[in-house]
Every structure is written in C-alpha cells, then in structure tokens.
Design an enzyme around this catalytic site. Sequence first.
Site, PDB file in Angstrom:
ATOM      1  N   GLU A 102       0.824  -1.203   0.000  1.00 12.39           N
ATOM      2  CA  GLU A 102       0.000   0.000   0.000  1.00 12.39           C
ATOM      3  C   GLU A 102       0.859   1.254   0.000  1.00 12.39           C
ATOM      4  O   GLU A 102       1.932   1.300   0.607  1.00 12.39           O
ATOM      5  CB  GLU A 102      -0.951  -0.009   1.198  1.00 12.39           C
ATOM      6  N   CYS A 150       3.604   8.563   1.118  1.00 11.48           N
ATOM      7  CA  CYS A 150       4.123   7.593   2.083  1.00 11.48           C
ATOM      8  C   CYS A 150       4.406   6.294   1.334  1.00 11.48           C
ATOM      9  O   CYS A 150       3.486   5.641   0.836  1.00 11.48           O
ATOM     10  CB  CYS A 150       3.103   7.378   3.200  1.00 11.48           C
ATOM     11  N   CYS A 159       6.383  -6.758   7.147  1.00 15.06           N
ATOM     12  CA  CYS A 159       7.372  -6.137   8.022  1.00 15.06           C
ATOM     13  C   CYS A 159       7.911  -7.193   8.967  1.00 15.06           C
ATOM     14  O   CYS A 159       7.182  -8.087   9.395  1.00 15.06           O
ATOM     15  CB  CYS A 159       6.748  -4.979   8.804  1.00 15.06           C
ATOM     16  N   CYS A 203       5.963  -4.543  15.577  1.00 13.79           N
ATOM     17  CA  CYS A 203       5.610  -3.541  16.579  1.00 13.79           C
ATOM     18  C   CYS A 203       4.139  -3.745  16.954  1.00 13.79           C
ATOM     19  O   CYS A 203       3.270  -3.789  16.079  1.00 13.79           O
ATOM     20  CB  CYS A 203       5.837  -2.137  16.038  1.00 13.79           C
ATOM     21  N   CYS A 214       1.153  -1.526  15.669  1.00 23.47           N
ATOM     22  CA  CYS A 214       1.116  -1.241  14.224  1.00 23.47           C
ATOM     23  C   CYS A 214       0.430  -2.371  13.471  1.00 23.47           C
ATOM     24  O   CYS A 214       0.809  -3.540  13.592  1.00 23.47           O
ATOM     25  CB  CYS A 214       2.549  -1.053  13.715  1.00 23.47           C
ATOM     26  N   GLU A 270      10.603  -1.880   7.241  1.00 23.60           N
ATOM     27  CA  GLU A 270      11.693  -1.142   7.878  1.00 23.60           C
ATOM     28  C   GLU A 270      12.717  -0.794   6.802  1.00 23.60           C
ATOM     29  O   GLU A 270      13.422  -1.666   6.290  1.00 23.60           O
ATOM     30  CB  GLU A 270      12.330  -2.001   8.977  1.00 23.60           C
ATOM     31  N   SER A 288      12.132   6.924   7.935  1.00 23.68           N
ATOM     32  CA  SER A 288      11.767   6.587   9.305  1.00 23.68           C
ATOM     33  C   SER A 288      12.250   5.185   9.641  1.00 23.68           C
ATOM     34  O   SER A 288      11.954   4.231   8.925  1.00 23.68           O
ATOM     35  CB  SER A 288      10.244   6.667   9.486  1.00 23.68           C
ATOM     36  N   PHE A 308      10.014   6.088  17.857  1.00 20.09           N
ATOM     37  CA  PHE A 308      10.532   5.981  19.224  1.00 20.09           C
ATOM     38  C   PHE A 308       9.495   5.380  20.181  1.00 20.09           C
ATOM     39  O   PHE A 308       9.666   4.297  20.712  1.00 20.09           O
ATOM     40  CB  PHE A 308      10.990   7.369  19.697  1.00 20.09           C
ATOM     41  N   HIS A 309       8.452   6.125  20.484  1.00 18.01           N
ATOM     42  CA  HIS A 309       7.223   5.629  21.110  1.00 18.01           C
ATOM     43  C   HIS A 309       7.274   5.236  22.589  1.00 18.01           C
ATOM     44  O   HIS A 309       6.235   4.889  23.152  1.00 18.01           O
ATOM     45  CB  HIS A 309       6.643   4.440  20.325  1.00 18.01           C
ATOM     46  N   CYS A 362      -1.428   6.462   9.684  1.00 21.40           N
ATOM     47  CA  CYS A 362      -0.161   5.925  10.177  1.00 21.40           C
ATOM     48  C   CYS A 362      -0.402   4.667  10.998  1.00 21.40           C
ATOM     49  O   CYS A 362      -1.214   4.642  11.919  1.00 21.40           O
ATOM     50  CB  CYS A 362       0.526   6.992  11.024  1.00 21.40           C
TER      51      CYS A 362
END
Length: 381
Positions: free
Chosen positions: A104, A117, A124, A128, A131, A184, A215, A238-239, A357
């Site tokens: 996407e 984006c 991935c 995470c 996500c 990533e 990112s 970061f989060h 996001c």
Amino acid sequence: MTIPRKLPEGPTNLVGLTRDGLAEALRAAGTPERQVKMRTGQVWQWIYEKGVRDFEAMTNLAKPYRTLLAENFVIAVPEVVSRNVSTDGTRKYLVRIAGGHEVEVVYIPETDRGTLCVSSQVGCTLTCSFCHTGTQKLVRNLTAGEIVGQILVARDDLGEWPVQGAPKNETRLLSNVVLMGMGEPLYNFDNVRDAMKIAMDPEGISLSRRRITLSTSGVVPEIARTAAEIGCMLAISFHATTDEVRDKLVPINRKWNIEKLLKALKEYPKASNSERITFEYVMLKDVNDSDEDARRLIRLIEGIPAKINLIPFNEWPGSPYQRSDWKRIKAFADIIYKAGYASPIRTPRGEDIMAACGQLKSATERARKSRAEIEADIARG
C-alpha cells in the site's frame, strides 16, 4: 574457469536502475560506447522527467535505436489494483508487484505540500505491537524499481507529467516523500538508497534530499550510513521512554536499546538545528502518555537537535490499544513545548480508508490476528 553471468529472463526493466546501471544496460544492449553517456541522459529524462513509458514516444531518439530499446527493455511500474480516496482527500493505492505481492502507498495532500508515504518491504519483520502492518509477516524486500515505481504511480494519478499536460515546472502536488509505509527501510538499505538517489536526481523527479524523510525503528548500525549514502532527513519511530515499555511496543529495542539508539543519534553527522531528527511518538492511552513520560523524553533527547511528532494512535481491527484522550495529548505536548522542542500533533488522515499511520496492511494478507492473540504476543514479550 570463469562462469558467465546469467542473463535475466525477458526484457530488463529500466525503472530502478541507477545512472551507472542504466548506462551499463544500454552498453550491453549494443549502444556504441561513444553514445552511452548521451543515451543514458536522454532515456533517463524520458522516464523520470517526462513520465514516458513507451519507447516509441522518445522522439529525439532515432527509430532504429527505439526498436533496439523495445527489444531489450521495458519501463514497468507497479500495477494499481485499487485506489481509495478519503473524505479528507487522502489517496490510498493498493499496488501489485512481481510475484503477485501487494503493498500500500498513501498520498496525503496538504495546503503547503503533498506527501507520498512509500513502502519498502512486503509486510514487516519488526512486529511492533501497536502497528497493523507489523501483524503481517515479512515476505520480501522491494526492489529499487518497486520503490521508486510508487512515486511514478502517484505522479501518474496526480497528472504531474508533461505528457499529461503538466508544465515542466509543475506546482508539485507530490513534493515530499516519507519512507514510513510498510516495512523497515534500513533492513532494505541498498534498494532504498538507490531508489531515493533516483528520486533526487536533478534531471528527473528532482526531489530535494530535505523533502525526503526516512523513518526507522532503530537499526543502529545503518543510521550513520543513511547520512553518508542517502543524506535525507531522519525520523525515529521511538514511542516509549523506558526499555521495558519499548521492548513491547518496538521489539527491535531488545537488540538495540534506547541507550544505544540515542548514542547513534547524538553522533549522527547531519543532525543540526536546520536538519533536526524527528522523534515519532504514538500516543497510547495509559501506556506511554503520562506527564512523567513527557519529562523523561525531554531528558533522553537532550543534546540532539530534535522535534517530537506526536501521533494520536490510529485504531485498527483487533488492536489491543486505545488512543490517548485529546486532553492528555495536549498536556503531553505542552510539557515538551515548554522545554523548547517543537511538538506538533499529527492530524490523523485517511482513517476512513485505513490509510492512517500504522494502519497499512497488504490485502493479500487475509488472516487477521484476534485481539487475544495479539495480547498474548505482547505478554510473551
């Protein structure tokens, strides 16, 4: 004994070849050496400045040379499977690449810019927990052509090529690229680098390096290479402000923890007041959104030219998290702002089409983890 290099099956796709790679391909196809540099420049401009996909349309090339190109090469971009437009103007494209895989891509229009984006992997590897993309297993890396091809697809849809009637110095509906889609980027470094070098080439798409943001969740060994070999802006997913919480939210933290990550960022050669590192921080209710988290974040990033981009959590089916209350997000932002850091709160875009996001997920990934399964994964930590 020298083993001859295996030739690719079928015509070679020119999209994604670097300038040197394109020159070598044209040379191997029979372009006279004295013409290689000129022909490389001509073909490059037809593809990346004019948006042409048909060799016959390359009118400054002699007809026999156009025939030679057509016999040896193609100009292929990802196939658009579906296109959804949000009520806020955000566009989400589902595109199909080699092998039938799908990724996407999201275009976000704003008053002063248009941001694309871009995805770098099918799925991935980072898992995470907040996500949606992270619930899909990694299938493979995208090639440089599949990455830069996403930019070409979006410019097709936006009508930004001269062949579609846009002037050469068009108003730039697509002015910025963020490598924040599926995957990533630093686990696919070489292909991402080559694709962005193509995007930055002044004789083609011609995006400024400062209008490209990569990112990463914190692949520490590749961070310095990003400055040296790509030179774009850097954002960190970061989060969390403690290893205990970040280990659960961003599992790569178990390999390169907060201390190691921040050390790499303090040494980042391009960091300056004019090129600040962006810390992305998704706001999760009762997880990472306390006043103490905000104060700890300020202490952690001390000495790093930075801004903090606060992201209200975008919910997705089966997610174990909730978005922080607006009042809580504002209080968090105020603490950061009073400490002297920019703390913009990202406006959620494209939520109605699952384009916000953290919501991207390939339509080929049909299995959906249940909330219980995801929570069990987190508990296993």
